[in-house]
Design a protein around this motif. Structure first.
Motif, PDB file in Angstrom:
ATOM      1  N   LEU A 136       0.762  -1.217   0.118  1.00 31.84           N
ATOM      2  CA  LEU A 136      -0.172   0.030  -0.070  1.00 31.84           C
ATOM      3  C   LEU A 136       0.993   1.208  -0.041  1.00 31.84           C
ATOM      4  CD1 LEU A 136      -2.698  -1.019   2.541  1.00 31.84           C
ATOM      5  CD2 LEU A 136      -3.092  -0.628   0.191  1.00 31.84           C
ATOM      6  N   GLU A 137       2.025   1.159   0.677  1.00 33.60           N
ATOM      7  CA  GLU A 137       2.883   2.367   0.969  1.00 33.60           C
ATOM      8  C   GLU A 137       3.343   2.675  -0.516  1.00 33.60           C
ATOM      9  OE1 GLU A 137       6.704   3.965   3.341  1.00 33.60           O
ATOM     10  OE2 GLU A 137       6.403   1.878   2.677  1.00 33.60           O
ATOM     11  N   ALA A 138       4.123   1.606  -1.330  1.00 32.91           N
ATOM     12  CA  ALA A 138       4.455   1.626  -2.524  1.00 32.91           C
ATOM     13  C   ALA A 138       3.417   2.288  -3.534  1.00 32.91           C
ATOM     14  CB  ALA A 138       4.982   0.162  -2.959  1.00 32.91           C
ATOM     15  N   GLU A 139       2.279   1.910  -3.651  1.00 30.26           N
ATOM     16  CA  GLU A 139       1.229   2.298  -4.438  1.00 30.26           C
ATOM     17  C   GLU A 139       1.177   3.643  -4.218  1.00 30.26           C
ATOM     18  OE1 GLU A 139      -2.175  -0.122  -3.863  1.00 30.26           O
ATOM     19  OE2 GLU A 139      -1.162  -1.904  -4.859  1.00 30.26           O
ATOM     20  N   LEU A 140       0.987   3.886  -2.908  1.00 30.34           N
ATOM     21  CA  LEU A 140       0.705   5.343  -2.368  1.00 30.34           C
ATOM     22  C   LEU A 140       1.628   6.500  -2.881  1.00 30.34           C
ATOM     23  CD1 LEU A 140      -1.166   7.909  -1.019  1.00 30.34           C
ATOM     24  CD2 LEU A 140       0.425   6.994   1.081  1.00 30.34           C
ATOM     25  N   GLU A 141       3.079   5.868  -2.664  1.00 31.20           N
ATOM     26  CA  GLU A 141       4.330   6.693  -2.828  1.00 31.20           C
ATOM     27  C   GLU A 141       4.485   7.018  -4.443  1.00 31.20           C
ATOM     28  OE1 GLU A 141       9.115   6.615  -2.565  1.00 31.20           O
ATOM     29  OE2 GLU A 141       7.934   5.100  -1.567  1.00 31.20           O
TER      30      GLU A 141
ATOM     31  N   ALA B 126       6.485  26.384  -2.340  1.00 27.18           N
ATOM     32  CA  ALA B 126       6.667  25.632  -0.972  1.00 27.18           C
ATOM     33  C   ALA B 126       5.666  24.420  -1.039  1.00 27.18           C
ATOM     34  CB  ALA B 126       6.361  26.522   0.129  1.00 27.18           C
ATOM     35  N   LEU B 127       4.805  24.535  -1.756  1.00 23.93           N
ATOM     36  CA  LEU B 127       3.649  23.541  -1.891  1.00 23.93           C
ATOM     37  C   LEU B 127       4.203  22.345  -2.713  1.00 23.93           C
ATOM     38  CD1 LEU B 127       0.601  22.501  -1.801  1.00 23.93           C
ATOM     39  CD2 LEU B 127       0.257  23.588  -3.970  1.00 23.93           C
ATOM     40  N   VAL B 128       5.169  22.592  -3.514  1.00 23.36           N
ATOM     41  CA  VAL B 128       5.954  21.561  -4.226  1.00 23.36           C
ATOM     42  C   VAL B 128       7.117  20.849  -3.678  1.00 23.36           C
ATOM     43  CG1 VAL B 128       6.951  21.059  -6.385  1.00 23.36           C
ATOM     44  CG2 VAL B 128       5.022  22.368  -6.656  1.00 23.36           C
ATOM     45  N   ASN B 129       7.672  21.733  -3.209  1.00 23.06           N
ATOM     46  CA  ASN B 129       9.265  21.178  -2.571  1.00 23.06           C
ATOM     47  C   ASN B 129       9.222  21.080  -0.875  1.00 23.06           C
ATOM     48  OD1 ASN B 129      10.315  20.994  -5.276  1.00 23.06           O
ATOM     49  ND2 ASN B 129      10.189  23.435  -5.266  1.00 23.06           N
ATOM     50  N   ASP B 130       8.610  21.830  -0.407  1.00 24.20           N
ATOM     51  CA  ASP B 130       8.814  21.728   1.186  1.00 24.20           C
ATOM     52  C   ASP B 130       8.022  20.609   1.994  1.00 24.20           C
ATOM     53  OD1 ASP B 130       9.358  22.326   3.849  1.00 24.20           O
ATOM     54  OD2 ASP B 130       8.542  24.548   3.609  1.00 24.20           O
ATOM     55  N   LEU B 131       8.924  19.940   2.590  1.00 25.41           N
ATOM     56  CA  LEU B 131       8.431  18.634   3.503  1.00 25.41           C
ATOM     57  C   LEU B 131       7.711  18.827   4.478  1.00 25.41           C
ATOM     58  CD1 LEU B 131      11.649  16.536   3.646  1.00 25.41           C
ATOM     59  CD2 LEU B 131       9.593  15.877   2.545  1.00 25.41           C
ATOM     60  N   SER B 132       7.233  20.273   4.722  1.00 29.00           N
ATOM     61  CA  SER B 132       6.295  20.791   5.644  1.00 29.00           C
ATOM     62  C   SER B 132       5.043  21.103   5.109  1.00 29.00           C
ATOM     63  CB  SER B 132       7.010  21.799   6.646  1.00 29.00           C
ATOM     64  OG  SER B 132       6.994  23.079   5.705  1.00 29.00           O
ATOM     65  N   SER B 133       4.993  21.043   3.762  1.00 27.20           N
ATOM     66  CA  SER B 133       3.601  21.322   3.302  1.00 27.20           C
ATOM     67  C   SER B 133       3.466  20.543   1.973  1.00 27.20           C
ATOM     68  CB  SER B 133       3.591  22.674   2.692  1.00 27.20           C
ATOM     69  OG  SER B 133       4.504  23.040   1.824  1.00 27.20           O
TER      70      SER B 133
ATOM     71  N   ALA C 299       4.844  16.153   2.484  1.00 29.30           N
ATOM     72  CA  ALA C 299       4.495  16.084   3.612  1.00 29.30           C
ATOM     73  C   ALA C 299       3.520  14.640   4.042  1.00 29.30           C
ATOM     74  CB  ALA C 299       3.971  17.268   4.383  1.00 29.30           C
ATOM     75  N   GLU C 300       2.562  14.741   3.036  1.00 28.35           N
ATOM     76  CA  GLU C 300       1.526  13.506   3.040  1.00 28.35           C
ATOM     77  C   GLU C 300       2.269  12.311   3.067  1.00 28.35           C
ATOM     78  OE1 GLU C 300      -2.538  11.938   0.697  1.00 28.35           O
ATOM     79  OE2 GLU C 300      -1.540  13.847   0.377  1.00 28.35           O
ATOM     80  N   LEU C 301       3.270  12.059   2.019  1.00 28.81           N
ATOM     81  CA  LEU C 301       3.897  10.726   1.838  1.00 28.81           C
ATOM     82  C   LEU C 301       4.898  10.817   3.017  1.00 28.81           C
ATOM     83  CD1 LEU C 301       4.895   8.740   0.065  1.00 28.81           C
ATOM     84  CD2 LEU C 301       6.662  10.173  -1.090  1.00 28.81           C
ATOM     85  N   ASN C 302       5.391  11.567   3.567  1.00 29.00           N
ATOM     86  CA  ASN C 302       6.253  11.615   5.070  1.00 29.00           C
ATOM     87  C   ASN C 302       5.463  11.058   5.982  1.00 29.00           C
ATOM     88  OD1 ASN C 302       8.862  11.748   6.233  1.00 29.00           O
ATOM     89  ND2 ASN C 302       8.158  13.477   7.244  1.00 29.00           N
ATOM     90  N   ALA C 303       4.378  11.456   6.283  1.00 32.66           N
ATOM     91  CA  ALA C 303       3.395  11.165   7.299  1.00 32.66           C
ATOM     92  C   ALA C 303       2.937   9.830   7.137  1.00 32.66           C
ATOM     93  CB  ALA C 303       2.133  12.130   7.293  1.00 32.66           C
ATOM     94  N   ARG C 304       2.613   9.167   5.946  1.00 33.88           N
ATOM     95  CA  ARG C 304       2.366   8.012   5.657  1.00 33.88           C
ATOM     96  C   ARG C 304       3.204   6.925   5.974  1.00 33.88           C
ATOM     97  NH1 ARG C 304      -2.470   7.395   2.687  1.00 33.88           N
ATOM     98  NH2 ARG C 304      -3.802   9.145   3.134  1.00 33.88           N
TER      99      ARG C 304
END
Length: 409
Positions: A180-185, A374-381, A385-390
């Motif tokens: 699931l993580e691979a598919e999401l990524e 920021a939306l495209v590149n920043d890990l905090s947004s 960020a969604e991928l990192n949270a998962r």
């Protein structure tokens, strides 16, 4: 109650045995196989470097092979064995492992260990990814630049050993999570690439001047243009206990500079041409691998001689607008360079053209591009960020599944 909870309640309600790895298996070191020996067909083979770059927690097939005659001289991993890369320059990657679950043996290189054991191979592979394993292994890592761990040291690491039926269920759950993580990524990476393309088109549109826009040059909109210097390396008093940031061109990469890897002393600034520049300059790398790349500094700092430092006149231009313009013109500016690394000079940077709309319009353009950037590149947004949270969520549940109460003897 979930299936895993039911199994634990039925098979090991009072806890599970905790054993050292050396009590549930044997470590054997690989030998002889080098990267140059690998071929596209022949006898299956796994090089330790591929564990770092190619393989996941387990594999049924090898990426590479060796001639069958060579395989007779090499250490082999049997189906079910764990193959462990025991060296890395990064502590976290030391002892990265993959379970070999193919149908035939595979040859293994040096700087790798084979762990022959009595557990579910994928269960132990997932354990090697866990926080518990990472914390335990840290005390046994040795070496300076190249970090390593020995088989004897890994044998001391403690692992919970639930019944095989519980191990199988944990593997089933973690395999599902991994897929699931691979598919999401893949989905999020595709979306992120679409956002990057969208951003590029948006950037081009915002930075395309109208026909009546006034044009100038980077030099004309600057109150001062300077380069820095490299204080003598033979003078330790220029560097030891330094507190003044000193920027090199390899740190210039379409970014905001908030710190530098090297600091120099006040004496170095007095006795060399490495002088402080104020914050909010636009810094262009003039030569080297990063030639024509741009950055802005959020702190006062010094630079080396390969940086062209533009102190933007705030009554004429927004430094953020200038940064985005030069970033967008990277290929064109680099094309003005000479030699194999497209080296520039201060004259070429200063004479580079730039459209200069009203300050209000510049600030609007810069603010829009900052937000999208920021939306495209920043890990905090945004999507990263969604991928990192998962990933963090997966790691939490993996560690929880691999944590057991110890059975009292």
């Amino acid at each position: 109650m979930s299936q895993i909870e039911e199994l634990i309640e039925r098979l090991c309600p009072d806890g599970v045995r905790h054993s050292r790895l050396g009590e549930v298996g044997v470590f054997h070191r690989g030998n002889g196989l080098q990267k140059k020996d690998l071929t596209d067909h022949g006898f299956p083979a796994i090089h330790y470097g591929q564990i770092h770059t190619f393989y996941g927690a387990w594999t049924r097939e090898t990426k590479s092979f060796v001639p069958p005659e060579m395989a007779k001289r090499l250490k082999l991993a049997e189906p079910g064995d764990l193959i462990i890369a025991t060296t890395s320059e990064d502590d976290e990657a030391v002892a990265k492992a993959t379970a070999w679950i193919g149908n035939v043996p595979t040859a293994v290189s040096g700087d790798a260990y084979v762990f022959h054991h009595e557990l579910d191979p994928r269960y132990i592979a997932y354990f090697f990814q866990s926080t518990s394993f990472q914390n335990q292994k840290s005390r046994y890592i040795t070496g300076t630049k190249v970090r390593r761990i020995s088989g004897d040291s890994m044998a001391k690491i403690v692992i919970p050993v639930p019944p095989l039926e519980v191990q199988h269920e944990i593997v089933r759950i973690l395999d599902t999570f991994t897929n699931l993580e691979a598919e999401l990524e893949a989905e999020l990476e595709s979306e992120l690439e679409s956002r990057r393309l969208q951003y590029k088109l948006y950037q081009e549109k915002l930075l395309t001047p109208s026909s009546d826009t006034h044009w100038s040059t980077l030099g004309e909109i600057s109150t001062r243009v300077s380069s820095g210097a490299t204080p003598l390396r033979s003078r330790p008093d220029y560097y030891e206990d330094g507190t003044i940031p000193w920027l090199r061109t390899q740190e210039v990469d379409f970014n905001e500079i908030t710190d530098t890897a090297i600091k120099i002393t006040p004496r170095a600034t007095r006795e060399s041409s490495a002088k402080l520049i104020p914050e909010h300059c636009v810094i262009v790398a003039m030569y080297g691998a990063t030639a024509a790349k741009v950055a802005t500094n959020l702190i006062p700092l010094t630079t080396n001689q390969a940086c062209c430092n533009l102190q933007i006149d705030p009554s004429v231009a927004s430094y953020r607008y200038v940064f985005h313009w030069v970033k967008n013109q990277y290929q064109r500016l680099r094309g003005l360079g000479e030699g194999s690394q497209s080296n520039l000079n201060a004259k070429k940077v200063k004479s580079f053209p730039i459209p200069v709309p009203s300050l209000r319009e510049q600030e609007r353009i810069a603010a829009d591009l900052d937000t999208f950037d920021a939306l495209v590149n920043d890990l905090s947004s945004g999507l990263p960020a969604e991928l990192n949270a998962r990933r963090q969520q997966y790691e939490y549940y993996r560690d929880k599944l691999l944590t057991f109460k110890e059975l009292k003897s």
